[in-house]
Every structure is written in structure tokens, then in C-alpha cells.
Design a protein around this motif. Structure first.
Motif, PDB file in Angstrom:
ATOM      1  N   ASP A  51       0.750  -1.353  -0.176  1.00 60.15           N
ATOM      2  CA  ASP A  51       0.036  -0.444   0.006  1.00 60.15           C
ATOM      3  C   ASP A  51       0.774   1.232   0.203  1.00 60.15           C
ATOM      4  OD1 ASP A  51      -2.599  -1.590   0.190  1.00 60.15           O
ATOM      5  OD2 ASP A  51      -2.551  -1.383   2.269  1.00 60.15           O
ATOM      6  N   HIS A  52       2.028   1.316   0.423  1.00 60.87           N
ATOM      7  CA  HIS A  52       3.509   2.268   0.519  1.00 60.87           C
ATOM      8  C   HIS A  52       3.997   2.584  -1.416  1.00 60.87           C
ATOM      9  CE1 HIS A  52       2.835   1.323   4.574  1.00 60.87           C
ATOM     10  NE2 HIS A  52       2.860   2.508   4.977  1.00 60.87           N
ATOM     11  N   VAL A  53       3.147   1.254  -1.778  1.00 61.55           N
ATOM     12  CA  VAL A  53       4.163   2.099  -3.182  1.00 61.55           C
ATOM     13  C   VAL A  53       3.348   2.819  -3.957  1.00 61.55           C
ATOM     14  CG1 VAL A  53       4.388   0.646  -5.170  1.00 61.55           C
ATOM     15  CG2 VAL A  53       4.746  -0.681  -3.385  1.00 61.55           C
ATOM     16  N   VAL A  54       4.320   4.048  -4.415  1.00 63.98           N
ATOM     17  CA  VAL A  54       3.984   4.824  -5.120  1.00 63.98           C
ATOM     18  C   VAL A  54       4.509   4.690  -6.417  1.00 63.98           C
ATOM     19  CG1 VAL A  54       3.356   6.922  -3.583  1.00 63.98           C
ATOM     20  CG2 VAL A  54       5.981   5.879  -4.414  1.00 63.98           C
ATOM     21  N   LYS A  55       5.268   4.609  -6.706  1.00 55.27           N
ATOM     22  CA  LYS A  55       5.832   3.589  -8.461  1.00 55.27           C
ATOM     23  C   LYS A  55       6.214   2.668  -8.224  1.00 55.27           C
ATOM     24  CE  LYS A  55       7.413   5.248 -12.560  1.00 55.27           C
ATOM     25  NZ  LYS A  55       7.630   4.465 -13.032  1.00 55.27           N
ATOM     26  N   VAL A  56       6.765   1.850  -9.565  1.00 54.64           N
ATOM     27  CA  VAL A  56       6.716   0.370 -10.011  1.00 54.64           C
ATOM     28  C   VAL A  56       7.641   0.587 -11.299  1.00 54.64           C
ATOM     29  CG1 VAL A  56       6.401  -2.036 -10.781  1.00 54.64           C
ATOM     30  CG2 VAL A  56       5.252  -0.460  -8.985  1.00 54.64           C
ATOM     31  N   THR A  57       8.855   0.180 -11.447  1.00 49.69           N
ATOM     32  CA  THR A  57       9.469  -0.083 -12.948  1.00 49.69           C
ATOM     33  C   THR A  57       9.792  -1.852 -13.190  1.00 49.69           C
ATOM     34  OG1 THR A  57      10.665   2.309 -12.550  1.00 49.69           O
ATOM     35  CG2 THR A  57      11.089   1.324 -14.168  1.00 49.69           C
ATOM     36  N   VAL A  58       8.715  -1.868 -14.391  1.00 49.08           N
ATOM     37  CA  VAL A  58       9.541  -3.455 -14.564  1.00 49.08           C
ATOM     38  C   VAL A  58       9.739  -3.077 -16.219  1.00 49.08           C
ATOM     39  CG1 VAL A  58       7.518  -5.084 -15.182  1.00 49.08           C
ATOM     40  CG2 VAL A  58       7.016  -3.977 -14.012  1.00 49.08           C
ATOM     41  N   ILE A  59      10.971  -4.692 -16.107  1.00 48.53           N
ATOM     42  CA  ILE A  59      11.338  -4.565 -17.560  1.00 48.53           C
ATOM     43  C   ILE A  59      11.415  -6.535 -17.330  1.00 48.53           C
ATOM     44  CG2 ILE A  59      13.771  -4.772 -18.519  1.00 48.53           C
ATOM     45  CD1 ILE A  59      14.518  -2.963 -16.017  1.00 48.53           C
ATOM     46  N   LEU A  60      10.842  -6.319 -18.476  1.00 47.22           N
ATOM     47  CA  LEU A  60      10.220  -7.768 -19.191  1.00 47.22           C
ATOM     48  C   LEU A  60      11.177  -8.130 -20.163  1.00 47.22           C
ATOM     49  CD1 LEU A  60       6.168  -7.642 -19.082  1.00 47.22           C
ATOM     50  CD2 LEU A  60       7.834  -8.575 -17.724  1.00 47.22           C
ATOM     51  N   SER A  61      11.202  -9.231 -20.427  1.00 48.67           N
ATOM     52  CA  SER A  61      12.078 -10.040 -21.353  1.00 48.67           C
ATOM     53  C   SER A  61      12.749  -9.527 -22.675  1.00 48.67           C
ATOM     54  CB  SER A  61      12.713 -11.394 -20.920  1.00 48.67           C
ATOM     55  OG  SER A  61      11.584 -11.939 -20.778  1.00 48.67           O
ATOM     56  N   ASP A  62      10.505  -9.946 -22.680  1.00 47.24           N
ATOM     57  CA  ASP A  62      10.177  -9.351 -24.363  1.00 47.24           C
ATOM     58  C   ASP A  62       8.583  -9.287 -23.703  1.00 47.24           C
ATOM     59  OD1 ASP A  62       8.386 -10.606 -26.042  1.00 47.24           O
ATOM     60  OD2 ASP A  62       9.983 -12.464 -26.432  1.00 47.24           O
ATOM     61  N   MET A  63       8.077  -7.925 -24.053  1.00 48.28           N
ATOM     62  CA  MET A  63       6.607  -7.566 -24.409  1.00 48.28           C
ATOM     63  C   MET A  63       5.738  -8.750 -24.150  1.00 48.28           C
ATOM     64  SD  MET A  63       7.311  -4.819 -22.951  1.00 48.28           S
ATOM     65  CE  MET A  63       5.351  -4.273 -22.798  1.00 48.28           C
ATOM     66  N   ARG A  64       5.838  -9.419 -24.960  1.00 52.42           N
ATOM     67  CA  ARG A  64       4.246 -10.808 -25.413  1.00 52.42           C
ATOM     68  C   ARG A  64       4.301 -10.888 -23.795  1.00 52.42           C
ATOM     69  NH1 ARG A  64       7.479 -13.637 -30.334  1.00 52.42           N
ATOM     70  NH2 ARG A  64       9.189 -12.881 -29.392  1.00 52.42           N
ATOM     71  N   LEU A  65       4.882 -11.043 -22.563  1.00 56.04           N
ATOM     72  CA  LEU A  65       4.411 -11.977 -21.225  1.00 56.04           C
ATOM     73  C   LEU A  65       4.393 -10.869 -20.957  1.00 56.04           C
ATOM     74  CD1 LEU A  65       8.492 -13.076 -20.939  1.00 56.04           C
ATOM     75  CD2 LEU A  65       6.488 -14.152 -21.646  1.00 56.04           C
ATOM     76  N   PHE A 123       1.859 -11.603 -17.256  1.00 59.80           N
ATOM     77  CA  PHE A 123       2.831 -10.856 -15.842  1.00 59.80           C
ATOM     78  C   PHE A 123       1.839 -10.061 -15.460  1.00 59.80           C
ATOM     79  CE2 PHE A 123       3.915  -6.461 -14.766  1.00 59.80           C
ATOM     80  CZ  PHE A 123       4.670  -6.497 -13.497  1.00 59.80           C
ATOM     81  N   ASN A 124       0.774  -9.294 -16.335  1.00 59.69           N
ATOM     82  CA  ASN A 124       0.043  -8.745 -15.163  1.00 59.69           C
ATOM     83  C   ASN A 124      -0.290  -9.578 -14.344  1.00 59.69           C
ATOM     84  OD1 ASN A 124       0.036  -6.317 -15.338  1.00 59.69           O
ATOM     85  ND2 ASN A 124      -0.788  -5.538 -16.799  1.00 59.69           N
ATOM     86  N   THR A 125      -1.296 -10.544 -14.701  1.00 58.71           N
ATOM     87  CA  THR A 125      -2.134 -11.146 -13.856  1.00 58.71           C
ATOM     88  C   THR A 125      -1.150 -11.952 -12.743  1.00 58.71           C
ATOM     89  OG1 THR A 125      -3.026 -12.437 -16.019  1.00 58.71           O
ATOM     90  CG2 THR A 125      -3.189 -13.813 -13.655  1.00 58.71           C
ATOM     91  N   ILE A 126      -0.345 -11.671 -12.715  1.00 54.87           N
ATOM     92  CA  ILE A 126      -0.183 -12.227 -11.490  1.00 54.87           C
ATOM     93  C   ILE A 126       0.106 -10.261 -10.496  1.00 54.87           C
ATOM     94  CG2 ILE A 126       2.647 -12.796  -9.746  1.00 54.87           C
ATOM     95  CD1 ILE A 126       0.491 -15.080 -11.415  1.00 54.87           C
ATOM     96  N   TYR A 127       0.978  -9.478 -11.508  1.00 58.49           N
ATOM     97  CA  TYR A 127       1.282  -8.455 -10.492  1.00 58.49           C
ATOM     98  C   TYR A 127       0.203  -7.497 -10.267  1.00 58.49           C
ATOM     99  CZ  TYR A 127       2.313  -3.251 -10.450  1.00 58.49           C
ATOM    100  OH  TYR A 127       2.403  -2.420 -10.273  1.00 58.49           O
ATOM    101  N   LYS A 128      -0.715  -7.835 -10.769  1.00 59.44           N
ATOM    102  CA  LYS A 128      -2.361  -7.698 -10.316  1.00 59.44           C
ATOM    103  C   LYS A 128      -2.660  -8.022  -8.689  1.00 59.44           C
ATOM    104  CE  LYS A 128      -5.417  -9.780 -13.241  1.00 59.44           C
ATOM    105  NZ  LYS A 128      -6.222  -9.158 -14.111  1.00 59.44           N
ATOM    106  N   THR A 129      -2.101  -9.195  -8.422  1.00 59.77           N
ATOM    107  CA  THR A 129      -2.498  -9.561  -7.314  1.00 59.77           C
ATOM    108  C   THR A 129      -2.116  -9.098  -6.266  1.00 59.77           C
ATOM    109  OG1 THR A 129      -1.088 -11.373  -7.551  1.00 59.77           O
ATOM    110  CG2 THR A 129      -2.963 -11.562  -8.228  1.00 59.77           C
ATOM    111  N   PHE A 130      -0.965  -8.470  -6.076  1.00 63.91           N
ATOM    112  CA  PHE A 130       0.004  -7.566  -5.037  1.00 63.91           C
ATOM    113  C   PHE A 130      -0.428  -5.823  -5.136  1.00 63.91           C
ATOM    114  CE2 PHE A 130       2.140 -11.154  -6.213  1.00 63.91           C
ATOM    115  CZ  PHE A 130       2.878 -11.538  -5.062  1.00 63.91           C
TER     116      PHE A 130
END
Length: 133
Positions: free
Chosen positions: A79-93, A97-104
């Protein structure tokens, strides 16, 4: 810890044995100016440094667990997180990725940037900025 002229702390290190340390000349995280800055985290086992998982879902889960341990070490939550930077090896993922990420995170979600970059066998790396409680 670095000290500015006049004895004011510029940053303090935050570390935990429960998250990957990495192998470069950087801290897991530092605090400065009321914020926590978590260095790029990947799906690495905290004890062995081995990559955990071969699929984006597994690697995202491991990466986020490392991040949560660092947040907890600084007395923060997602809840304290204000900014996230994500690097994916391939944007097709991205969708997987979002399916798991959004659960946090819950709405309102943190600001986020996502792009692709060469990560070798790692499929995802994430860094975080959080406001200290």
C-alpha cells in the motif's frame, strides 16, 4: 550511510536476508527524503542466488515476494508503493505478467512504467519507490 555537510543523513540502507542481495555495488534498498527506493529485484532465491522458475508467472511471483520482504524490512506494505518500474525480457509476456502483478496491489494502483530489455534467463526485473509510513 552517507552524511551530507552539517550531519544530515542523505540515505540509509535497508537490507534483509529474506530477499536476493544481488551481486553488484548497490544496496537492496535505501531510504531518503521520506521514501524507500528498492533496487531492481528479480526471481532470485535469497540464499542461493539461483533463478526461481522458468515461466513468467513463477518469476513474477518470486520477484514480488523478494520485494515484499524488502518492503517489510522498511516497515512498509504494498500500500506504500507509489511507483513501479518493470523490465520484461519480452513484451509478449505483458498480459501473463499482469495476471500475477495485479494480485499484489489494490486500487488505486501505483504509477508504473514497463518496457523490455535484455535480462538473460530472467524474464522480469522490478524496482519500487514507496513512501515511508
Amino acid at each position: 550511510m552517507k552524511i551530507k555537510d552539517g550531519g544530515v543523513k542523505m540515505r540509509e540502507v535497508v537490507e534483509t536476508l529474506n530477499a536476493s542481495k544481488g551481486d553488484g555495488p548497490y544496496s537492496q534498498a535505501v531510504t531518503s527524503g521520506g521514501f524507500l527506493y528498492i533496487s531492481g529485484q528479480g526471481p532470485l532465491d535469497p540464499q542461493t542466488g539461483e533463478i526461481l522458475g522458468t515461466e513468467i508467472e513463477e518469476q513474477t511471483l518470486s520477484t514480488m515476494k523478494n520485494i515484499l520482504h524488502i518492503l517489510n524490512a522498511a516497515h512498509c506494505t504494498s500500500d506504500h508503493v507509489v511507483k513501479v518500474t518493470v523490465i520484461l525480457s519480452d513484451m509478449r509476456l505483458f498480459e501473463r505478467f499482469n495476471t500475477i502483478y495485479k494480485t499484489f496491489f489494490e486500487y488505486p494502483y501505483p504509477a508504473r512504467t514497463c518496457f523490455s530489455g535484455g535480462l538473460g534467463d530472467i524474464l522480469v526485473e522490478i524496482d519500487i519507490i514507496a513512501q515511508l509510513p
